[in-house]
Every structure is written in structure tokens, then in C-alpha cells.
Design an enzyme around this catalytic site. Structure first.
Site, PDB file in Angstrom:
ATOM      1  N   ASN A  60       0.536  -0.898  -0.056  1.00 18.80           N
ATOM      2  CA  ASN A  60       0.061   0.351   0.196  1.00 18.80           C
ATOM      3  C   ASN A  60       0.515   1.264   0.063  1.00 18.80           C
ATOM      4  OD1 ASN A  60      -1.633   2.187   0.940  1.00 18.80           O
ATOM      5  ND2 ASN A  60      -3.432   0.545   1.719  1.00 18.80           N
ATOM      6  N   HIS A 101       0.649   6.185   1.945  1.00 16.44           N
ATOM      7  CA  HIS A 101       1.496   7.043   2.604  1.00 16.44           C
ATOM      8  C   HIS A 101       2.920   7.753   2.354  1.00 16.44           C
ATOM      9  CE1 HIS A 101      -0.890   6.343   5.589  1.00 16.44           C
ATOM     10  NE2 HIS A 101      -0.612   5.380   5.755  1.00 16.44           N
ATOM     11  N   HIS A 124      -5.414   3.650  -1.591  1.00 19.01           N
ATOM     12  CA  HIS A 124      -6.989   3.846  -1.250  1.00 19.01           C
ATOM     13  C   HIS A 124      -7.473   5.619  -1.157  1.00 19.01           C
ATOM     14  CE1 HIS A 124      -9.714   3.791   2.965  1.00 19.01           C
ATOM     15  NE2 HIS A 124     -10.215   4.588   1.587  1.00 19.01           N
ATOM     16  N   ARG A 146      -9.684   8.353  -1.485  1.00 19.97           N
ATOM     17  CA  ARG A 146     -10.829   8.395   0.068  1.00 19.97           C
ATOM     18  C   ARG A 146     -11.428   9.702  -0.496  1.00 19.97           C
ATOM     19  NH1 ARG A 146     -10.477   7.828   5.793  1.00 19.97           N
ATOM     20  NH2 ARG A 146      -9.030   6.040   6.353  1.00 19.97           N
ATOM     21  N   ARG A 187      -7.260  12.923   1.329  1.00 26.70           N
ATOM     22  CA  ARG A 187      -5.648  12.774   1.915  1.00 26.70           C
ATOM     23  C   ARG A 187      -5.064  12.917   1.239  1.00 26.70           C
ATOM     24  NH1 ARG A 187      -7.451  10.219   7.181  1.00 26.70           N
ATOM     25  NH2 ARG A 187      -9.474  10.709   7.121  1.00 26.70           N
ATOM     26  N   GLU A 209      -8.400   0.064  -2.639  1.00 24.67           N
ATOM     27  CA  GLU A 209      -9.393   0.431  -1.464  1.00 24.67           C
ATOM     28  C   GLU A 209     -10.635   1.466  -1.705  1.00 24.67           C
ATOM     29  OE1 GLU A 209      -7.649   1.000   2.099  1.00 24.67           O
ATOM     30  OE2 GLU A 209      -6.535  -0.445   1.548  1.00 24.67           O
ATOM     31  N   THR A 216      -8.425   3.277   8.621  1.00 26.35           N
ATOM     32  CA  THR A 216      -9.429   2.613   8.810  1.00 26.35           C
ATOM     33  C   THR A 216      -9.227   1.617   9.683  1.00 26.35           C
ATOM     34  OG1 THR A 216      -9.524   2.118   6.040  1.00 26.35           O
ATOM     35  CG2 THR A 216     -10.257   1.011   7.207  1.00 26.35           C
ATOM     36  N   GLU A 225     -10.932  -9.857   2.955  1.00 25.53           N
ATOM     37  CA  GLU A 225     -10.097  -8.866   3.268  1.00 25.53           C
ATOM     38  C   GLU A 225      -9.932  -8.880   4.806  1.00 25.53           C
ATOM     39  OE1 GLU A 225      -7.883  -5.618   2.096  1.00 25.53           O
ATOM     40  OE2 GLU A 225      -6.596  -5.678   3.985  1.00 25.53           O
ATOM     41  N   HIS A 277      -3.994  -4.967   7.568  1.00 22.12           N
ATOM     42  CA  HIS A 277      -4.342  -4.362   8.843  1.00 22.12           C
ATOM     43  C   HIS A 277      -2.611  -3.812  10.094  1.00 22.12           C
ATOM     44  CE1 HIS A 277      -5.539   0.135   9.355  1.00 22.12           C
ATOM     45  NE2 HIS A 277      -5.313   0.035  10.612  1.00 22.12           N
TER      46      HIS A 277
HETATM   47  N1  PXP Z   1      -6.340  -3.367   4.620  1.00 25.87           N
HETATM   48  C1  PXP Z   1      -6.790  -2.209   4.566  1.00 25.87           C
HETATM   49  C2  PXP Z   1      -7.960  -2.489   4.173  1.00 25.87           C
HETATM   50  C3  PXP Z   1      -6.272  -0.738   4.706  1.00 25.87           C
HETATM   51  O1  PXP Z   1      -6.933  -0.251   5.094  1.00 25.87           O
HETATM   52  C4  PXP Z   1      -5.389  -0.560   5.174  1.00 25.87           C
HETATM   53  C5  PXP Z   1      -4.327   0.749   5.845  1.00 25.87           C
HETATM   54  O2  PXP Z   1      -4.483   1.751   4.835  1.00 25.87           O
HETATM   55  C6  PXP Z   1      -4.542  -2.035   4.787  1.00 25.87           C
HETATM   56  C7  PXP Z   1      -4.489  -2.917   4.691  1.00 25.87           C
HETATM   57  C8  PXP Z   1      -2.912  -1.580   5.387  1.00 25.87           C
HETATM   58  O3  PXP Z   1      -3.027  -1.212   6.844  1.00 25.87           O
HETATM   59  P1  PXP Z   1      -1.217  -0.553   7.488  1.00 25.87           P
HETATM   60  O4  PXP Z   1      -1.037   0.611   6.612  1.00 25.87           O
HETATM   61  O5  PXP Z   1      -1.061  -0.186   8.800  1.00 25.87           O
HETATM   62  O6  PXP Z   1      -0.157  -1.790   6.714  1.00 25.87           O
END
Ligand code: PXP
Length: 246
Positions: free
Chosen positions: A6, A9, A42, A44, A48, A69, A100, A150, A190
Site C-alpha cells: 500500500n 503514505h 485507498h 478516499r 487526503r 481500496e 481504517t 480481506e 492492517h
Molecule cells: N488493508 C486495509 C483495508 C487498510 O485500510 C489498510 C490501511 O490503509 C491496510 C490494509 C494496510 O495497513 P497498514 O498501513 O497498517 O499496513
């Protein structure tokens, strides 16, 4: 077990200055080169971090997979139908949250998610529902034709004791097995990181991990190539290697 990165960030840092650097798309393409199996972003409602330009460019340029996402709201569903990601992962989205916070309550919102899945399927977009490791929620998700779930791993990742961690790990294992028996694909994510992943990988039934924050943070110190390869090595070493008898 596959690993999708992901890159939200990277966009968070870019947006901090309202300029073009660092570019999450370039970052994603490099991560692909270093071996990730897919990219997650994601989009959003408040934009953001990731924006529409990022999603469209990723769709065009990625050679692996794009997992989008998103909240199940009309505006984003329309974008997903147009962009056609390899997977649309539906998440509950609250404006005030930092990230999330929990899985979708499918049981209480069956019709809403049934319609969203149908609309995405009509555009040939496979769907995953981000849910808690709860058998009744999984049954409800299967009932409305989701392709994947998921599993939310936040409670496991934030456990304050070993007992709590192993209890949640067992819950996730049972949930993943149940989902597989129903014919669903099973992803998880997550809060997974380079430490907790070792126990997590004892679960056999997960198809793909979605990891962001830990890998992006590590990449700031050691570079993206090493951050990705260290995670891939852990997956290779620990997948299926349960330290306890279950
Ligand atoms: N899966 C989902 C549905 C999420 O919302 C997130 C956070 O964006 C992640 C996975 C990844 O989480 P992390 O950034 O804590 O690895």
C-alpha cells in the site's frame, strides 16, 4: 502467500507540500521491480493522500495488480467502474479517522453492499470486503457474492499481551478456513509489520497480505529495495512455519 504494498503514505508526504514529490506512482513501479505482487491504494472521499490521477496512472502502468481500496459510495464506485482495478476492496470510511479502524458490518448493511458488489461486477471489477474475522460476517459476505474478503488484522497487530495476540490469531485462522470453504479468496491486512508477521504467517489459508505503513516507514531508513526484499524474505521463511501446535 502474496504481498501487495500500500503506497498511500508516499502520497501523504507528497501532499504535505502540495507539490509533485515523492510520486507514489513512481514508487509503486519501483516496488514492482523489487518484487511486490501488487499495489494497493485507498482513494478516499477527502483525497487526503491518493488522488484520481494516481489511480489512473497506476492502472495504465502497473504490470502486476492494482487493488483499489474504497468506500462503497456512488462517486468512487463510478471511478472504479471506469478505471477497472484488478480488485476493489470495499472498506468503511470515516472522515475523522486516521486510518481504517474496523471491518465492514455486512450483516447490518446487506442491501447496500449487495448493490455495490453488483454494480462493480457489472463493470467486470472483482470485489473484496474488508471485514472482521467473524464467521457470521463472512457468511453474509459470501451470500452477497463477494469474490474475496480481506480480514482485518488490527486487533491482532495491536494486541497488548501474547494471550490476546494468539487468541486473535486463532480467530483469524478459523475465519480464513471458513471463508476458503465457502470458495472465497482471502486477503488480510492492517498493522502487519516485520515483527508480528512472523506469527501471522503460520496461517496457511491467506492468499495475499496488504501492508503499507510498516514497509513505507522502513523504506525511509533503508531504502525501498531493502524494505520490500526484507518483507519478501520473511514471507518466504515463515509462511506455514507455525511455532505452536494449533
Ligand atoms: N488493508 C486495509 C483495508 C487498510 O485500510 C489498510 C490501511 O490503509 C491496510 C490494509 C494496510 O495497513 P497498514 O498501513 O497498517 O499496513
Amino acid at each position: 502467500m502474496k504481498f501487495s504494498l500500500n503506497v498511500d503514505h508516499v502520497a501523504t508526504v507528497r501532499n504535505a507540500r502540495g507539490e509533485n514529490q515523492p510520486d507514489p506512482v513512481t514508487f509503486a513501479l519501483m516496488a514492482e521491480k523489487f518484487g511486490v505482487d501488487g499495489i494497493v491504494v485507498h482513494l478516499r472521499e477527502d483525497r487526503r493522500h491518493i488522488n484520481e490521477r494516481d489511480v489512473r496512472l497506476l492502472r495504465e502502468l502497473l504490470k502486476t495488480k492494482l487493488d483499489l481500496e474504497m468506500a462503497a459510495v456512488d462517486e468512487i464506485i463510478e471511478i472504479a467502474r471506469d478505471v477497472q482495478p484488478d480488485l476493489a476492496t470495499l472498506v468503511p470510511e470515516k472522515r475523522q479517522e486516521l486510518t481504517t479502524e474496523s471491518g465492514i458490518n455486512v450483516i447490518d448493511n446487506v442491501e447496500h453492499y449487495r448493490d455495490a458488489i453488483k454494480t462493480l461486477h457489472e463493470a467486470d471489477v472483482p470485489v473484496s470486503l474488508f471485514i472482521e474475522p467473524d464467521l457470521a460476517q463472512i457468511d453474509a459476505a459470501a451470500e452477497i457474492n463477494t469474490d474475496f474478503i480481506e480480514i482485518h488484522t488490527g486487533i491482532f497487530a495491536n494486541a497488548e499481551s501474547e494471550d490476546e495476540m494468539f487468541e486473535e490469531l486463532d480467530r483469524i485462522r478459523v475465519a480464513a478456513r471458513h471463508a476458503k470453504k465457502l470458495g472465497l479468496g482471502v486477503n488480510a491486512g492492517h498493522g502487519l509489520n516485520y515483527v508480528n508477521i512472523k506469527e501471522f504467517l503460520s496461517i496457511q489459508e491467506i492468499d495475499e497480505l496488504s501492508i503499507g505503513h510498516a514497509v513505507i516507514s522502513h523504506a525511509l531508513f533503508v531504502g525501498l529495495e531493502r524494505a520490500v526484499k526484507e518483507m519478501l524474505l520473511l514471507i518466504e521463511k515463515y509462511h506455514g512455519a507455525a511455532k505452536r501446535d494449533f
